[in-house]
Design a protein around this motif. Structure first.
Motif, PDB file in Angstrom:
ATOM      1  N   GLY A 270      20.728  -5.041  19.294  1.00  0.00           N
ATOM      2  CA  GLY A 270      20.730  -5.673  17.979  1.00  0.00           C
ATOM      3  C   GLY A 270      19.418  -6.334  17.600  1.00  0.00           C
ATOM      4  N   ARG A 271      18.423  -6.284  18.507  1.00  0.00           N
ATOM      5  CA  ARG A 271      17.106  -6.839  18.157  1.00  0.00           C
ATOM      6  C   ARG A 271      16.424  -5.905  17.172  1.00  0.00           C
ATOM      7  N   GLN A 272      15.555  -6.469  16.337  1.00  0.00           N
ATOM      8  CA  GLN A 272      14.910  -5.673  15.294  1.00  0.00           C
ATOM      9  C   GLN A 272      13.399  -5.699  15.435  1.00  0.00           C
ATOM     10  N   LEU A 273      12.769  -4.680  14.844  1.00  0.00           N
ATOM     11  CA  LEU A 273      11.326  -4.571  14.842  1.00  0.00           C
ATOM     12  C   LEU A 273      10.919  -3.922  13.525  1.00  0.00           C
ATOM     13  N   LEU A 274      10.039  -4.584  12.775  1.00  0.00           N
ATOM     14  CA  LEU A 274       9.544  -4.031  11.520  1.00  0.00           C
ATOM     15  C   LEU A 274       8.435  -3.026  11.841  1.00  0.00           C
ATOM     16  N   CYS A 275       8.590  -1.804  11.312  1.00  0.00           N
ATOM     17  CA  CYS A 275       7.651  -0.722  11.623  1.00  0.00           C
ATOM     18  C   CYS A 275       7.185  -0.022  10.361  1.00  0.00           C
ATOM     19  N   PHE A 276       6.006   0.599  10.483  1.00  0.00           N
ATOM     20  CA  PHE A 276       5.524   1.514   9.460  1.00  0.00           C
ATOM     21  C   PHE A 276       6.163   2.872   9.715  1.00  0.00           C
ATOM     22  N   LEU A 277       6.586   3.541   8.654  1.00  0.00           N
ATOM     23  CA  LEU A 277       7.138   4.891   8.756  1.00  0.00           C
ATOM     24  C   LEU A 277       5.976   5.876   8.737  1.00  0.00           C
ATOM     25  N   GLU A 278       5.733   6.532   9.864  1.00  0.00           N
ATOM     26  CA  GLU A 278       4.609   7.468   9.974  1.00  0.00           C
ATOM     27  C   GLU A 278       5.027   8.895   9.611  1.00  0.00           C
ATOM     28  N   GLN A 279       6.162   9.341  10.137  1.00  0.00           N
ATOM     29  CA  GLN A 279       6.632  10.706   9.913  1.00  0.00           C
ATOM     30  C   GLN A 279       8.151  10.698   9.851  1.00  0.00           C
ATOM     31  N   LEU A 280       8.712  11.625   9.095  1.00  0.00           N
ATOM     32  CA  LEU A 280      10.160  11.843   9.052  1.00  0.00           C
ATOM     33  C   LEU A 280      10.385  13.289   9.487  1.00  0.00           C
ATOM     34  N   ILE A 281      11.225  13.481  10.519  1.00  0.00           N
ATOM     35  CA  ILE A 281      11.428  14.803  11.093  1.00  0.00           C
ATOM     36  C   ILE A 281      12.916  15.128  11.081  1.00  0.00           C
ATOM     37  N   PRO A 282      13.343  16.137  10.297  1.00  0.00           N
ATOM     38  CA  PRO A 282      14.760  16.508  10.301  1.00  0.00           C
ATOM     39  C   PRO A 282      15.099  17.365  11.528  1.00  0.00           C
ATOM     40  N   LEU A 283      16.146  16.952  12.279  1.00  0.00           N
ATOM     41  CA  LEU A 283      16.628  17.707  13.445  1.00  0.00           C
ATOM     42  C   LEU A 283      18.143  17.579  13.508  1.00  0.00           C
TER      43      LEU A 283
ATOM     44  N   GLY B   8       0.833  -1.194   0.000  1.00  0.00           N
ATOM     45  CA  GLY B   8       0.000   0.000   0.000  1.00  0.00           C
ATOM     46  C   GLY B   8       0.864   1.238   0.000  1.00  0.00           C
ATOM     47  N   ASP B   9       0.370   2.289   0.634  1.00  0.00           N
ATOM     48  CA  ASP B   9       1.050   3.573   0.591  1.00  0.00           C
ATOM     49  C   ASP B   9       2.034   3.790   1.728  1.00  0.00           C
ATOM     50  N   VAL B  10       1.948   2.998   2.795  1.00  0.00           N
ATOM     51  CA  VAL B  10       2.777   3.254   3.968  1.00  0.00           C
ATOM     52  C   VAL B  10       4.054   2.419   3.889  1.00  0.00           C
ATOM     53  N   PRO B  11       5.232   3.079   3.799  1.00  0.00           N
ATOM     54  CA  PRO B  11       6.483   2.327   3.745  1.00  0.00           C
ATOM     55  C   PRO B  11       6.815   1.710   5.098  1.00  0.00           C
ATOM     56  N   THR B  12       7.605   0.644   5.074  1.00  0.00           N
ATOM     57  CA  THR B  12       8.058   0.013   6.305  1.00  0.00           C
ATOM     58  C   THR B  12       9.578   0.104   6.381  1.00  0.00           C
ATOM     59  N   VAL B  13      10.072   0.068   7.608  1.00  0.00           N
ATOM     60  CA  VAL B  13      11.511   0.124   7.839  1.00  0.00           C
ATOM     61  C   VAL B  13      11.833  -0.768   9.044  1.00  0.00           C
ATOM     62  N   GLN B  14      12.998  -1.373   9.010  1.00  0.00           N
ATOM     63  CA  GLN B  14      13.450  -2.238  10.101  1.00  0.00           C
ATOM     64  C   GLN B  14      14.218  -1.374  11.102  1.00  0.00           C
TER      65      GLN B  14
ATOM     66  N   LEU C  36       4.281 -15.021  19.496  1.00  0.00           N
ATOM     67  CA  LEU C  36       4.926 -13.985  20.297  1.00  0.00           C
ATOM     68  C   LEU C  36       6.296 -13.701  19.699  1.00  0.00           C
ATOM     69  N   VAL C  37       6.579 -12.422  19.448  1.00  0.00           N
ATOM     70  CA  VAL C  37       7.857 -12.025  18.843  1.00  0.00           C
ATOM     71  C   VAL C  37       8.632 -11.204  19.869  1.00  0.00           C
ATOM     72  N   ARG C  38       9.838 -11.654  20.175  1.00  0.00           N
ATOM     73  CA  ARG C  38      10.703 -10.926  21.103  1.00  0.00           C
ATOM     74  C   ARG C  38      11.537  -9.943  20.289  1.00  0.00           C
ATOM     75  N   SER C  39      10.961  -8.784  20.032  1.00  0.00           N
ATOM     76  CA  SER C  39      11.591  -7.826  19.124  1.00  0.00           C
ATOM     77  C   SER C  39      12.170  -6.654  19.906  1.00  0.00           C
ATOM     78  N   ALA C  40      12.760  -5.725  19.169  1.00  0.00           N
ATOM     79  CA  ALA C  40      13.278  -4.505  19.782  1.00  0.00           C
ATOM     80  C   ALA C  40      12.124  -3.730  20.398  1.00  0.00           C
ATOM     81  N   VAL C  41      12.391  -2.979  21.417  1.00  0.00           N
ATOM     82  CA  VAL C  41      11.463  -2.042  22.036  1.00  0.00           C
ATOM     83  C   VAL C  41      10.357  -2.720  22.845  1.00  0.00           C
ATOM     84  N   THR C  42       9.653  -3.670  22.271  1.00  0.00           N
ATOM     85  CA  THR C  42       8.481  -4.244  22.912  1.00  0.00           C
ATOM     86  C   THR C  42       8.283  -5.682  22.448  1.00  0.00           C
TER      87      THR C  42
END
Length: 182
Positions: free
Chosen positions: A24-37, A12-18, A90-96
């Motif tokens: 070193g654990r990973q989690l597949l996520c949808f990219l909601e916003q990109l904020i330059p700082l 669809g329209d929402v890109p995903t990023v690992q 159950l997935v033991r991923s990064a963050v949660t």
């Protein structure tokens, strides 16, 4: 030399990023916003799989959140078996912890009808189970679950600790400003 944009895939329209955490654990996520700082691109992400929280349950007290959890914890092995009975993993991923598989959508009418403490309003019980002498429950947070990551080329690295404390209020301010422009 310009860096390549992150290699993102998605349906669809929402890109995903690992995203990767400090362990070193990973989690597949949808990219909601990109904020330059400060010369970096920070990404606001939401997990593709359903995030869950583990609570210790007792008859007398409110459910108690189990915050620190080792990926090899015996409780998680029991949770694995219980979830498999519902065709979930159950997935033991990064963050949660996350659960993959087909979950039923919560009924908003049921959620509004429930009276109780704050926990029952912000979490929905997915499964409960016994591990040893104690009862535990895996709960789905009903509020959106966001992950903040710093983009490094094609990689997303979870923002933790001091860096998170430093950029989080600025990211929130940028998001508020974007919302008010809409």
């Amino acid at each position: 030399m310009a860096s390549d944009p992150p290699a993102m895939t998605g349906s669809g329209d929402v890109p995903t990023v690992q995203v990767r955490d400090g362990s070193g654990r990973q989690l597949l996520c949808f990219l909601e916003q990109l904020i330059p700082l400060d010369g970096h691109d920070y990404a606001l992400l939401t997990p593709v799989d359903t995030p869950v929280c583990l609570f210790r349950l007792s008859d007398d007290d409110d459910p108690e959140l189990v915050e620190t959890l080792n990926a090899t914890e015996p409780i998680l092995s029991v949770a694995d078996v219980v979830l498999q009975e519902h065709d979930l993993t159950l997935v033991r991923s990064a963050v949660t912890l996350t659960v993959s598989g087909e979950l039923e959508e919560p009924d908003p009418d049921e959620l509004e009808d429930e009276e109780g403490d704050d926990d029952s309003e912000t979490y929905e019980l997915l499964v409960s189970f016994m591990a040893g002498e104690e009862e535990y429950g895996l709960y789905i947070p009903l509020d959106p679950f966001f992950v903040v990551a710093r983009m490094e080329g094609a990689d997303a690295v979870m923002v933790e600790g001091e860096e998170f404390e430093r950029v989080q209020p600025r990211i929130e301010a940028e998001l508020d400003e974007r919302e008010s422009d809409d």
